[in-house]
Design an enzyme around this catalytic site. Structure first.
Site, mmCIF file in Angstrom:
data_model
loop_
_atom_site.group_PDB
_atom_site.id
_atom_site.type_symbol
_atom_site.label_atom_id
_atom_site.label_comp_id
_atom_site.label_asym_id
_atom_site.label_seq_id
_atom_site.Cartn_x
_atom_site.Cartn_y
_atom_site.Cartn_z
ATOM 1 N N HIS A 57 7.340 6.497 8.785
ATOM 2 C CA HIS A 57 7.091 5.991 8.965
ATOM 3 C C HIS A 57 7.486 4.308 8.128
ATOM 4 O O HIS A 57 7.185 3.660 8.238
ATOM 5 C CB HIS A 57 5.027 5.042 9.119
ATOM 6 C CG HIS A 57 4.818 5.780 10.550
ATOM 7 N ND1 HIS A 57 4.591 6.086 11.351
ATOM 8 C CD2 HIS A 57 3.516 4.811 10.922
ATOM 9 C CE1 HIS A 57 4.660 6.435 12.152
ATOM 10 N NE2 HIS A 57 3.630 5.459 12.579
ATOM 11 N N ASP A 126 -3.396 -0.745 4.790
ATOM 12 C CA ASP A 126 -3.687 -1.432 6.557
ATOM 13 C C ASP A 126 -3.835 -1.216 6.874
ATOM 14 O O ASP A 126 -4.785 -0.676 7.966
ATOM 15 C CB ASP A 126 -3.365 -2.679 6.672
ATOM 16 C CG ASP A 126 -3.009 -4.119 5.581
ATOM 17 O OD1 ASP A 126 -3.883 -4.003 4.709
ATOM 18 O OD2 ASP A 126 -1.792 -4.866 5.803
ATOM 19 N N GLU A 250 -6.918 -10.824 1.926
ATOM 20 C CA GLU A 250 -5.840 -10.561 2.416
ATOM 21 C C GLU A 250 -5.214 -12.035 2.807
ATOM 22 O O GLU A 250 -5.793 -13.225 2.873
ATOM 23 C CB GLU A 250 -4.870 -9.318 3.403
ATOM 24 C CG GLU A 250 -4.592 -8.328 2.580
ATOM 25 C CD GLU A 250 -4.018 -7.303 3.545
ATOM 26 O OE1 GLU A 250 -4.384 -6.264 3.697
ATOM 27 O OE2 GLU A 250 -3.313 -7.380 4.896
HETATM 28 C C1 FAD Z 1 2.774 0.170 11.244
HETATM 29 C C2 FAD Z 1 2.552 0.571 9.471
HETATM 30 C C3 FAD Z 1 1.619 -0.759 8.905
HETATM 31 C C4 FAD Z 1 1.897 -0.389 7.392
HETATM 32 N N1 FAD Z 1 0.945 -0.311 6.206
HETATM 33 C C5 FAD Z 1 1.203 -0.430 4.788
HETATM 34 C C6 FAD Z 1 0.433 -0.761 3.995
HETATM 35 O O1 FAD Z 1 -0.746 -1.686 4.542
HETATM 36 N N2 FAD Z 1 0.736 -0.959 2.431
HETATM 37 C C7 FAD Z 1 1.799 0.256 2.610
HETATM 38 O O2 FAD Z 1 1.812 0.403 1.482
HETATM 39 N N3 FAD Z 1 2.595 0.285 3.308
HETATM 40 C C8 FAD Z 1 2.233 0.541 4.609
HETATM 41 N N4 FAD Z 1 3.264 0.985 5.298
HETATM 42 C C9 FAD Z 1 5.069 1.612 5.109
HETATM 43 C C10 FAD Z 1 3.977 2.658 4.342
HETATM 44 O O3 FAD Z 1 3.400 2.584 3.597
HETATM 45 C C11 FAD Z 1 5.232 3.739 4.279
HETATM 46 O O4 FAD Z 1 6.010 3.284 4.572
HETATM 47 C C12 FAD Z 1 4.757 5.206 3.888
HETATM 48 O O5 FAD Z 1 6.195 5.427 3.230
HETATM 49 C C13 FAD Z 1 4.395 6.124 5.171
HETATM 50 O O6 FAD Z 1 4.026 7.312 5.260
HETATM 51 P P1 FAD Z 1 4.884 8.170 5.901
HETATM 52 O O7 FAD Z 1 3.882 9.380 6.177
HETATM 53 O O8 FAD Z 1 4.680 7.434 7.185
HETATM 54 O O9 FAD Z 1 5.572 9.106 5.035
HETATM 55 P P2 FAD Z 1 7.692 9.241 5.359
HETATM 56 O O10 FAD Z 1 8.256 7.519 6.422
HETATM 57 O O11 FAD Z 1 8.177 10.150 6.424
HETATM 58 O O12 FAD Z 1 8.195 9.063 4.283
HETATM 59 C C14 FAD Z 1 8.438 7.994 3.344
HETATM 60 C C15 FAD Z 1 8.944 8.885 1.402
HETATM 61 O O13 FAD Z 1 8.682 8.864 1.027
HETATM 62 C C16 FAD Z 1 8.844 10.780 0.895
HETATM 63 N N5 FAD Z 1 7.933 11.276 1.188
HETATM 64 C C17 FAD Z 1 7.183 11.456 2.452
HETATM 65 N N6 FAD Z 1 6.617 12.729 2.336
HETATM 66 C C18 FAD Z 1 6.179 13.261 0.592
HETATM 67 C C19 FAD Z 1 5.450 13.883 -0.361
HETATM 68 N N7 FAD Z 1 4.498 14.377 0.145
HETATM 69 N N8 FAD Z 1 6.602 14.057 -1.446
HETATM 70 C C20 FAD Z 1 7.214 13.491 -1.996
HETATM 71 N N9 FAD Z 1 7.787 12.596 -1.648
HETATM 72 C C21 FAD Z 1 7.176 12.299 0.295
HETATM 73 C C22 FAD Z 1 9.609 10.331 2.162
HETATM 74 O O14 FAD Z 1 11.192 11.312 2.080
HETATM 75 C C23 FAD Z 1 10.854 9.362 2.318
HETATM 76 O O15 FAD Z 1 10.792 8.850 1.041
HETATM 77 C C24 FAD Z 1 2.794 1.221 6.751
HETATM 78 C C25 FAD Z 1 3.792 1.233 7.415
HETATM 79 C C26 FAD Z 1 3.901 1.138 9.521
HETATM 80 C C27 FAD Z 1 4.852 1.563 9.720
#
Ligand code: FAD
Length: 395
Positions: A57, A126, A250
């Site tokens: 994400h 969120d 918020e």
């Molecule tokens: C609809 C939506 C709503 C969101 N709302 C919020 C919000 O309210 N607040 C907020 O703070 N963020 C929010 N985000 C952003 C979100 O927190 C970040 O994009 C987060 O990285 C997504 O988590 P993911 O599991 O998809 O990580 P990924 O996109 O898969 O990875 C993100 C980063 O973390 C690294 N990573 C992943 N897993 C690990 C691990 N186990 N160890 C070390 N590194 C790792 C990856 O290599 C990459 O660099 C939102 C995103 C979306 C799409």
């Protein structure tokens, strides 16, 4: 080279703006599998790029590895599911409750399982269909951050795979440099396979309020005032139950963005849509302050009075007060129904340009006139949410 479906999916993310093909996608069955992969690269005369993908994400390809290997953490979740392994293990210590959660776990699953046991973390995002490792690599911010700090501040200990392929336990006391580098470290300092997070007794219900403003100065002053009462207690005693502050603050812009109940949650009663829309037409931009106070059976009788006390003296537009009472889990999972709706309309997989900024209080008025009014409004940029989280720097 034949590109299979899995490699293609590892070359996409929520942003859908950047696409990098990996050479391979790795599906670990245990943290040790990941450690072996990293060690192989580290000891190889030709090390390869490794990136971890949680839910993907991210918005700019952060979890991709062009020509390298993407570690798909979903495989660990599937392995746990097939072994019926819980996403959270609750531990009781003298200082309080903790939960051990896997880096691959979704916050939505952590919430469900923790709430079943009557506990929950205090700080959230969120949207909950993100992984623990993904948000802890970024920060993890929501309306609770003014009070409890971002999610990285509720972590006590982690198991991390280092760049050498070693599995290391770290905390602010042990291997502290690694601990502080990995939290908010954008996946560049190690791979989180377990995090120990603080838990609290889970509230049962939430009083959820939205207030409308046409004046940004009044809106931002009220946001600041509400987060400044953080931590104040009734009768100056230390009992947490007596905390008079809100639990969530918020805000967001309301513009001509189609339906007034945007995808993030339906909230305003249908009967009020015409008068809110006519207000938006009159003022072009409205500011919506969003607040929540948690309660349970014990505090149920006081919650309305306490909320009333907190809202006294605020400058929202008279008559534009809306409230709902929902369960704690429903409140935290409020974005999910909007996501499912967009998915069913095939509007979830579209490109998502996205920008997060911290703005100091001293410049927030310039930001309103320069960006909200002179760019967003003047250029009629009406797609996508614009959220405004007030923060306490000390958190
Ligand atoms: C609809 C939506 C709503 C969101 N709302 C919020 C919000 O309210 N607040 C907020 O703070 N963020 C929010 N985000 C952003 C979100 O927190 C970040 O994009 C987060 O990285 C997504 O988590 P993911 O599991 O998809 O990580 P990924 O996109 O898969 O990875 C993100 C980063 O973390 C690294 N990573 C992943 N897993 C690990 C691990 N186990 N160890 C070390 N590194 C790792 C990856 O290599 C990459 O660099 C939102 C995103 C979306 C799409």
């Amino acid at each position: 080279m034949v590109i299979n479906r899995k490699e293609k999916s590892a070359s996409r993310d929520f942003g859908n703006l950047v696409h990098h093909l990996p050479r391979a996608v790795f599906h670990p069955r245990s943290p040790q599998d990941i450690a072996s992969l990293v060690k192989t690269s580290y000891e190889s005369p030709a090390p390869f790029t490794i990136s971890v993908k949680g839910q993907g994400h991210s918005t700019r390809g952060q979890a991709m590895a062009r020509g390298g290997v993407v570690v798909d953490m979903r495989a660990l979740r599937e392995e746990n599911n097939s072994n019926k392994k819980k996403n959270i293990r609750v531990i009781w210590r003298e200082e309080g409750y903790y939960g051990d959660v896997g880096g691959e776990a979704l916050w939505a699953d952590v919430l469900r399982e923790a709430a079943e046991m009557g506990v929950a973390p205090a700080s959230w995002t969120d949207y909950l269909y993100l992984t623990v490792g993904g948000t802890l690599s970024n920060g993890g911010i929501s309306g609770q951050s003014f009070k409890y700090g971002p999610q990285i501040s509720i972590v006590h200990e982690m198991d991390v795979i280092t760049g050498k392929g070693e599995l290391v336990t770290c905390s602010s006391h042990t291997n502290s440099e690694l601990f502080h580098a990995v939290l908010g470290g954008l996946g560049q300092f190690g791979i989180i396979t377990r995090a120990r997070i603080a838990l609290h007794p889970a509230p049962k219900m939430v009083k959820w309020v939205r207030l409308l403003y046409n004046d940004f100065s009044a809106f931002t002053k009220d946001q600041e005032r509400l987060i400044s009462i953080n931590g104040r207690k009734h009768n100056n005693n230390d009992n947490n139950d007596d905390d008079v502050a809100l639990d969530y603050v918020e805000g967001m812009l309301l513009m001509h963005q189609g339906p007034i109940n945007n995808w993030r949650s339906s909230f305003f009663p249908l009967a009020d849509h015409p008068r809110i829309i006519s207000l938006v037409t009159q003022h072009s931009i409205l500011y919506c302050l969003e607040l929540a106070k948690y309660y349970d059976e014990k505090s149920e009788n006081n919650v309305d009075k306490e909320m009333q006390g907190l809202l006294e003296g605020l400058s929202y537009m008279p008559g534009f007060y809306y409230e709902k009472k929902v369960s704690y889990v429903e409140f935290l999972n409020r974005v999910r129904s909007g996501e499912l709706k967009l998915q069913s309309q095939r509007q979830w997989d579209v490109p998502h340009p996205w920008l997060n900024l911290f703005i100091p209080k001293s410049q927030i008025m310039d930001f309103d006139s320069g960006v909200f009014k002179n760019i967003i409004f003047k250029r009629n940029i009406t797609t996508g949410p614009v959220l405004i989280y007030p923060m306490n720097r000390s958190k």
